[in-house]
Design a protein around this motif. Sequence first.
Motif, mmCIF file in Angstrom:
data_model
loop_
_atom_site.group_PDB
_atom_site.id
_atom_site.type_symbol
_atom_site.label_atom_id
_atom_site.label_comp_id
_atom_site.label_asym_id
_atom_site.label_seq_id
_atom_site.Cartn_x
_atom_site.Cartn_y
_atom_site.Cartn_z
ATOM 1 N N MET A 43 0.815 -1.217 0.000
ATOM 2 C CA MET A 43 0.000 0.000 0.000
ATOM 3 C C MET A 43 0.847 1.266 0.000
ATOM 4 N N GLY A 44 2.189 1.109 0.107
ATOM 5 C CA GLY A 44 3.064 2.272 0.228
ATOM 6 C C GLY A 44 2.952 3.281 -0.899
ATOM 7 N N PRO A 45 3.052 2.872 -2.175
ATOM 8 C CA PRO A 45 2.945 3.854 -3.260
ATOM 9 C C PRO A 45 1.613 4.598 -3.253
ATOM 10 N N LEU A 46 0.544 3.881 -2.921
ATOM 11 C CA LEU A 46 -0.767 4.523 -2.853
ATOM 12 C C LEU A 46 -0.842 5.468 -1.658
ATOM 13 N N ALA A 47 -0.305 5.050 -0.519
ATOM 14 C CA ALA A 47 -0.318 5.892 0.686
ATOM 15 C C ALA A 47 0.421 7.202 0.449
ATOM 16 N N GLU A 48 1.535 7.142 -0.276
ATOM 17 C CA GLU A 48 2.283 8.365 -0.574
ATOM 18 C C GLU A 48 1.414 9.365 -1.319
ATOM 19 N N ARG A 49 0.552 8.881 -2.181
ATOM 20 C CA ARG A 49 -0.273 9.763 -2.999
ATOM 21 C C ARG A 49 -1.521 10.231 -2.259
ATOM 22 N N LEU A 50 -1.941 9.491 -1.244
ATOM 23 C CA LEU A 50 -3.095 9.900 -0.439
ATOM 24 C C LEU A 50 -2.685 10.778 0.744
ATOM 25 N N ALA A 51 -1.403 10.707 1.138
ATOM 26 C CA ALA A 51 -0.949 11.391 2.351
ATOM 27 C C ALA A 51 -1.143 12.906 2.338
ATOM 28 N N PRO A 52 -1.109 13.599 1.199
ATOM 29 C CA PRO A 52 -1.390 15.039 1.243
ATOM 30 C C PRO A 52 -2.810 15.371 1.692
ATOM 31 N N ARG A 53 -3.712 14.411 1.585
ATOM 32 C CA ARG A 53 -5.114 14.656 1.957
ATOM 33 C C ARG A 53 -5.548 13.900 3.222
ATOM 34 N N PHE A 54 -4.844 12.825 3.550
ATOM 35 C CA PHE A 54 -5.251 11.951 4.646
ATOM 36 C C PHE A 54 -4.063 11.590 5.525
ATOM 37 N N GLN A 55 -4.366 11.227 6.770
ATOM 38 C CA GLN A 55 -3.418 10.472 7.577
ATOM 39 C C GLN A 55 -3.659 9.003 7.258
ATOM 40 N N THR A 56 -2.729 8.351 6.603
ATOM 41 C CA THR A 56 -2.932 6.967 6.204
ATOM 42 C C THR A 56 -2.333 6.019 7.231
ATOM 43 N N LEU A 57 -3.030 4.937 7.468
ATOM 44 C CA LEU A 57 -2.596 3.903 8.401
ATOM 45 C C LEU A 57 -2.716 2.564 7.688
#
Length: 283
Positions: A43-57
């Motif tokens: 999920m890392g590549p996707l988390a990097e792209r969501l992180a500007p909008r979300f706190q990803t866990l």
Amino acid sequence: MTEATLDWRIDGEKLRLGLTRRGDGPLALLLPALSSISTRAEMGPLAERLAPRFQTLAVDWPGFGDLPRPRRAWSRADMAAFLAHLLAEVAPRPALVVAAGHAAGYLLAHPDRDAFDRAALIAPTWRGPLPTMLARRPDWLARVRAAVDAPVIGPMLYALNLSRPVIRRMARGHVYADPAFLAPDRFPAKLAVADAPGARFASVRFVTGALDPFDDGATFRAAGAALGARLTLVWGAETPGKSRAEMGALADAAGVTPTIVAGAKLGVHEERPNETATAILEG
């Protein structure tokens, strides 16, 4: 990015699972697929792209991940209990849950529809590889699990069925559209997942259908219909035919137009994270 661990108890036994946090903002829980080579790292590549909008866990499933795992006859009930724990204690009421493969099936099966705001299902599945191939769950699959569980022959059978050539063939056939995706910088990490102590106990149960979140496709589709517009669906255009047909039927039942990404299979979130993130953020 922050790496940590999560302790969870089941039947009095404490399990330690990997956990990765990124970003800031509303909480997004990221659930990797249940497979022999899956961890939260996918999920890392996707988390990097969501992180500007979300706190990803991103969290590993019990029996999977990259840490040692206990000997246990892992079950559907175990996975459902862990998801309930996540949504109640670790990531309560997330704004978004992103779930891949069988994780998507478990999220659909979760009885509390108010436990999360929105769900993005990535190549959602409800049936393991062998039952999908056979179009049924014959009784002899239990004997396969017993053989792989056995102390001496079990590790040998597991190593034979998850050797390096087999993992490459499986990845190219079902997971990644680009035959070169598992390049030398990625392949060792996938091998480490399959080779982790205790990996065979959950792996064989996923492959043989013992961890399937639903008994049939009709129930899978009904669960999707119950969430309806709260769903975002994404899968690769080159996803194997039987799985792709089930995903299409789910989209129809939920009344959702899916995002179908060219040049991707079941691992669309790894292989095409930009397109996957765009579909989620615009969903």
